[in-house]
Design an enzyme around this catalytic site. Structure first.
Site, PDB file in Angstrom:
ATOM      1  N   CYS A 161       0.828  -1.118   0.068  1.00  9.40           N
ATOM      2  CA  CYS A 161      -0.223  -0.021   0.092  1.00  9.40           C
ATOM      3  C   CYS A 161       1.045   1.154  -0.129  1.00  9.40           C
ATOM      4  CB  CYS A 161      -0.906   0.021   1.293  1.00  9.40           C
ATOM      5  SG  CYS A 161       0.153   0.077   2.735  1.00  9.40           S
ATOM      6  N   ALA A 218       3.209   1.819   2.889  1.00 15.26           N
ATOM      7  CA  ALA A 218       4.235   1.165   2.790  1.00 15.26           C
ATOM      8  C   ALA A 218       5.373   1.678   1.985  1.00 15.26           C
ATOM      9  CB  ALA A 218       4.033  -0.316   2.458  1.00 15.26           C
ATOM     10  N   ARG A 258      12.572  -4.010   6.559  1.00 12.26           N
ATOM     11  CA  ARG A 258      13.015  -3.907   5.174  1.00 12.26           C
ATOM     12  C   ARG A 258      14.543  -3.932   4.990  1.00 12.26           C
ATOM     13  NH1 ARG A 258      13.460   0.071   1.182  1.00 12.26           N
ATOM     14  NH2 ARG A 258      12.714  -0.862  -0.791  1.00 12.26           N
ATOM     15  N   HIS A 261       5.683   6.601  -2.551  1.00  9.75           N
ATOM     16  CA  HIS A 261       6.776   7.296  -2.874  1.00  9.75           C
ATOM     17  C   HIS A 261       6.416   8.581  -3.379  1.00  9.75           C
ATOM     18  CE1 HIS A 261       7.566   2.861  -4.497  1.00  9.75           C
ATOM     19  NE2 HIS A 261       7.973   2.962  -3.419  1.00  9.75           N
TER      20      HIS A 261
END
Lengths: 540, 457
Positions: A61, A64, A95, A194
């Site tokens: 999503c 994230a 991550r 992003h």
């Protein structure tokens, strides 16, 4: 690529679509193309559109993409997840974006998870009060340089204004506090997150510190997240070349690097998908040109270093870069030649991320391994077909929801780093500014490209075409291996790395060699399963 | 230092959680649903939830975790998720063909107020659910309880959707094993078999999340409780629910629906809790405990008595889920150890009541529900412990403070074993004893002066 494979893939494509109900099949058909690398005849692929409900996807999503990918790796910001506990928990250290504080007294908040842990009352009566208090407590205990607030799904729905809270707290505490409206349901994948992260870092952090470092070749590295130490290796190489890295967005980074990033003279983009927005904005506002680089693969690393040297145009730098390449390559060659004897000719499929499925094809090619199918999880058409298609990409409702900042040249600080004559000369040498040719231009004709591959498609693709290795992420890893095919995770590197740069290439050759050639794949069948008839004879 | 900003000084926090000792409801519902045979868990919300839950469960088990999502976008969040769920049901039955779709909600679909039973009724009406197939659901708002609550809600959902009473009692006992590993569920079934008792164990993730590598991916592995067995749970002679937080709700629901009497016991971790489990089971099923189980118990007692001096007085800090912590603390006390700090992120007064009971002879013990690992670490900084037990996130504290560490709970992201070797029963207790001794004695071997380095211990 052999004519046969292209034909086989054409048949496979039809088979894959058969299982879906009509509506789903119609949609999925546009996400699967047989490649043609020629820009004139390259097929159009559908990308960055909604995933079909109920079709098992690799995607995550917006939260994230924003907190997990872009902002998470900055070590001295307290990143508070505003929402119920899950989102903060799942993005806590999962991550592998490594960081190395400068010394024992430097900040390192990477190993912490901060959340407002919203409860039912906060949902019903609003969570702003709790958020304000959480920011105060975070400041009181951790005294960070800055605090970021990340919105999860319910925050937008109940109408908490994280930006207003951020403004208030910035005033109250006297440190930088900024919010991200990165609710999970925005956009269609991580990709929207992003973009949101790029916007907010651009608005709130980049440009705050005008100190200009006394060095010759100042660059930023954008879209490098230091998975498994990739950024450490790139830092090593750049330092050896005498190139001054002002900021990495955002692997092994500090808030301070972002604040100072606008003093660099060149932006180098690794992951085009996640970070091109901020590169464009910095070019408009500060006059910093950007180029696409790739430090995945020894050859690609050498090429990228030469490109940077070419940009600065200084013979001294060019010479130094050549010297570094000459120093580093023999060791690389030695390991490559050795691994190649066991890997050459093997086939690869890569379905992952928004740039990795492209970049890693270089490393596999160095081992003599052929990429026969690939695709991204959350990329856009330009990442497949190249930026030349940007003007033809339709902006749908989901993309329109993501803010596009209007950027103007900064009246005081705008300075285009190259004169028109210099730009013209570089272009005449074949130097490409602001360009990314995309994945498909590099893949052979007749290979299969699938966007946002579904679980079903992946499983069938493996069953029909038995690649020697399949690259994906954690959710796919053990499905693939249950089928007796080794899987390399390209988000986490299977907890290995670095894979970037020269030393990274050596690590990759070694890891791929031992993965595809592991003995275990030969022991799946028990002896009695291989020759069951013997038992019958014996019992008689 | 990994956690260099964790300070001895404990400042009051009322709004900020740091390093949580819990996660959200849906992941528990997903795990529970994987314990139904031929079932696809479905997350009704934005696709990130499903991706996060699948990733966490996959990292914990190193196994495929299949689940689907309604993939909400902004439109669905505004207009409601009905269209997404209906489309998902269609696609799932066409492409993945499960017997059951087990829907759980998320904070997103809860906040917008999607009425799942109404949507499922619509799906049925529209003919989207093929004959003989099922779609079940439970509500799992992430802003209530924890992952344990979500697990409990899905198990309760199994009862509400499937259990029936035919009027004929069957000579079988229901066992609701709680949030334990596939290895534990396998072990519970073995114990019952050893005692000659027929059981319905639900959920049952053995042979689902510990599947063999065969060269073929079984989308639905062979394990999981069958629908037939779940239906028959309403005719069982009784239910044993293990763990108050994870299993009580389902047992109560089954009693309310089908009049099946139940007992709620602690998870059978350690000697005394296993004793109570075996004792309840034999009374409920009216069987005599076989000699083989006495022997298993005897081996555990033997091992503890052989090594008792190593346990004595050792201070232990624990964090994790309430059912596990209650049973584990009791076992540590049995071993003459001192569980001095115990923290769960899961809210619930019941935890503190139970801990007061279990730890009444440890006056210095501190325990907290709805706490976090940051607080636990601060307690440890103020007065150190000899051993830390918890999920993988404990390794950061263990390294900084140089404390022996045993991984237990959820998630375990960096070691294997939990899916293969049980912690329940006498056998599981023996494994715990081995792990604890290993940690303590390795430390002694590392730290003792050379002249007192022991060959025989």
């Amino acid at each position: 690529m052999s004519e046969n494979l292209a034909q086989d893939f054409a048949v496979t494509r039809e088979k894959l679509l058969k299982v879906y109900p009509t509506k789903a099949a119609r949609k999925r058909a546009k996400h699967m193309v047989l490649n043609d690398p020629d820009p004139e005849t390259m097929p159009e692929i559908e990308a960055n559109v909604r995933t079909i409900p109920g079709i098992i996807t690799q995607r995550g999503c917006t939260y994230a993409g924003c907190k997990g990918v872009v902002v998470g790796p900055i070590r001295d910001i307290v990143n508070i997840t505003h929402g119920p506990i899950g989102c903060g928990f799942y993005s806590w250290l999962t991550r592998r974006n490594q960081t190395k504080p400068i010394d024992d007294n430097d900040y390192n908040l990477m190993n912490y998870c901060f959340s407002t842990d919203m409860q039912e009352d906060d949902i019903v009566f609003g969570g702003e009060k709790k958020l304000r208090q959480a920011v105060r407590e975070a400041y009181e205990i951790f005294k960070p340089k800055a605090i970021g607030i990340f919105s999860t799904c319910p925050v937008g729905l109940i109408g908490d204004d994280v930006h207003a809270v951020a403004r208030e707290m910035k005033e109250e505490l006297g440190i930088n506090v900024f919010g991200f409206s990165c609710e999970g349901y925005k956009g269609v994948s991580q990709s929207a997150g992003h973009h949101i992260a790029n916007n907010q870092m651009f608005k709130h952090v980049i440009g705050l510190d005008d100190t200009v470092r006394d060095s010759k070749y100042k660059i930023n590295l954008l879209g490098e997240y230091n998975i498994g130490g990739d950024a450490f290796e790139i830092e090593r190489i750049l330092e050896k070349c005498g190139i001054d890295l002002i900021a990495t967005f955002s692997g092994n980074s500090s808030y301070d690097y972002f604040a100072n990033a606008h003093t660099a003279d060149l932006n180098c983009i690794m992951c085009h998908r996640s970070i091109n927005y901020v590169a464009d904005m910095m070019e408009i506002k500060y006059g910093i040109p950007w180029i696409k680089v790739n430090f995945i693969g020894a050859e690609a690393t050498a090429k990228s270093l030469r490109k940077i040297a070419q940009y600065f145009g200084d013979p001294e730098l060019k010479e130094r870069v050549e010297k570094v390449i000459a120093e580093e390559m023999p060791e690389v060659e030695k390991h490559r030649a050795d691994a190649r004897t066991r890997c050459e000719g093997k086939t690869v499929m890569l379905f992952v991320g928004g740039s990795r499925a492209h970049h890693y094809q270089d490393l596999f090619a160095e081992l003599g391994m052929r990429t026969i199918a690939a695709g991204y999880e959350f990329a856009h058409r330009d990442d497949y077909e190249g930026r030349r298609v940007l003007p033809t990409i339709k902006i749908d409702a989901d993309s329109r929801n993501i803010e596009e900042l209007t950027v103007e040249p900064d009246p005081e600080r705008y300075r285009y780093r190259k004169t028109e004559a210099e730009v013209a000369e570089l272009k005449a040498q074949g130097f490409e500014f602001r360009d990314y040719e995309g994945m498909m231009a590099q893949m052979a004709k007749g290979t299969l490209v699938i966007d946002d591959i579904s679980h079903y498609e992946m499983e069938k693709l493996i069953a029909y075409h038995k690649p020697d290795i399949f690259c994906a992420g954690i959710k796919e890893k053990y499905v693939i291996q249950k089928m007796g095919v080794p899987c390399k995770q390209l988000h986490s590197y299977d907890y290995s790395g670095p894979y970037a740069g020269f030393k990274g290439a050596i690590n990759f050759y070694r890891d791929i060699d031992r993965l595809v050639n592991s003995k275990i794949w030969g022991y799946i069948q028990a002896p009695w399963e291989k020759n069951p008839e013997l038992i019958a004879t014996y019992v008689k | 230092m990994l956690l260099r900003h964790t300070d001895k000084e404990i400042k009051e926090r009322v709004a900020l959680t740091v390093n949580p000792a819990k996660t959200c409801q849906p992941v528990g519902a997903m795990y529970a649903a994987l314990g139904i045979h031929n079932c696809l868990p479905h997350s009704h919300g934005s696709q990130g939830c499903c991706a996060y839950h699948r990733s966490t469960l996959t990292r914990h088990y190193k196994e495929p975790v299949m689940a689907s999502t309604s993939s909400f976008t902004e439109g669905a969040s505004v207009f409601g998720g009905q269209a997404n769920l209906l489309e998902a049901i269609n696609n799932i039955f066409s492409v993945y063909n499960p017997d059951v779709i087990a829907v759980h909600t998320t904070c997103l679909s809860e906040v917008i107020g999607d009425d799942i039973p109404q949507i499922l009724a619509k799906a049925k009406e529209d003919g989207r659910i093929p004959e003989g197939k099922y779609v079940i659901h439970c509500n799992t708002p992430s802003f209530v309880g924890s992952h344990v609550t979500g697990f409990s809600n899905m198990v309760k959902g199994m009862v509400q959707y499937f259990a029936e009473s035919s009027g004929n009692k069957l000579n079988q006992v229901n066992i609701i094993p709680g949030w334990v590993e596939p290895s534990d569920m396998r072990e519970i079934k073995r114990l019952a078999r050893e005692m000659g008792i027929s059981t319905v164990v639900f959920p049952d993730t053995s042979d689902v999340l510990d599947a063999p590598l065969t060269g073929k991916h079984q989308f639905y592995p062979k394990g999981g409780v069958t629908i037939e067995a779940l239906k028959s749970a309403g005719d069982s002679i009784g239910t044993i629910a293990l763990g108050h937080f994870a299993s009580a709700a389902a047992a109560e629901a089954l009693d309310a629906k089908c009049n099946v009497k139940y007992e709620i016991l602690d998870l059978p971790y350690g000697l005394l809790a296993t004793d109570r489990f075996i004792d309840s089971l034999r009374r409920m099923a009216k069987v005599v405990v076989p000699e083989s189980i006495n022997a298993e118990r005897g081996r555990l007692i033997d091992a503890i008595s052989d090594m008792q001096s190593y346990f004595y007085g050792k201070r232990v800090a624990l964090f994790g889920d309430p059912d596990q912590l209650i049973a584990l603390s009791e076992f540590l006390v049995t071993l003459n150890m001192r569980p001095v700090y115990v923290v769960t992120g899961t809210p619930g007064k019941k935890f503190e009541e139970e801990m007061s009971r279990v730890l009444h002879e440890i006056p210095e013990a501190k325990f907290k529900q709805a706490g976090d690992i940051y607080l636990l670490h601060q307690w440890i900084k103020n007065e150190p412990v000899d051993l830390l037990m918890g999920n993988t996130y404990g390794k950061y504290i263990a390294r900084d403070e140089d404390i022996p560490f045993i991984r237990i709970g959820f998630p375990i992201l960096d070691r294997i074993g939990h899916s293969y070797f049980p912690l329940v029963s006498y056998t599981g207790a023996l494994r715990l004893v081995e792990k604890i001794l290993g940690a303590i004695m390795d430390r002694q071997d590392r730290d003792c002066p050379e002249e007192s380095f022991e060959l025989v211990m």
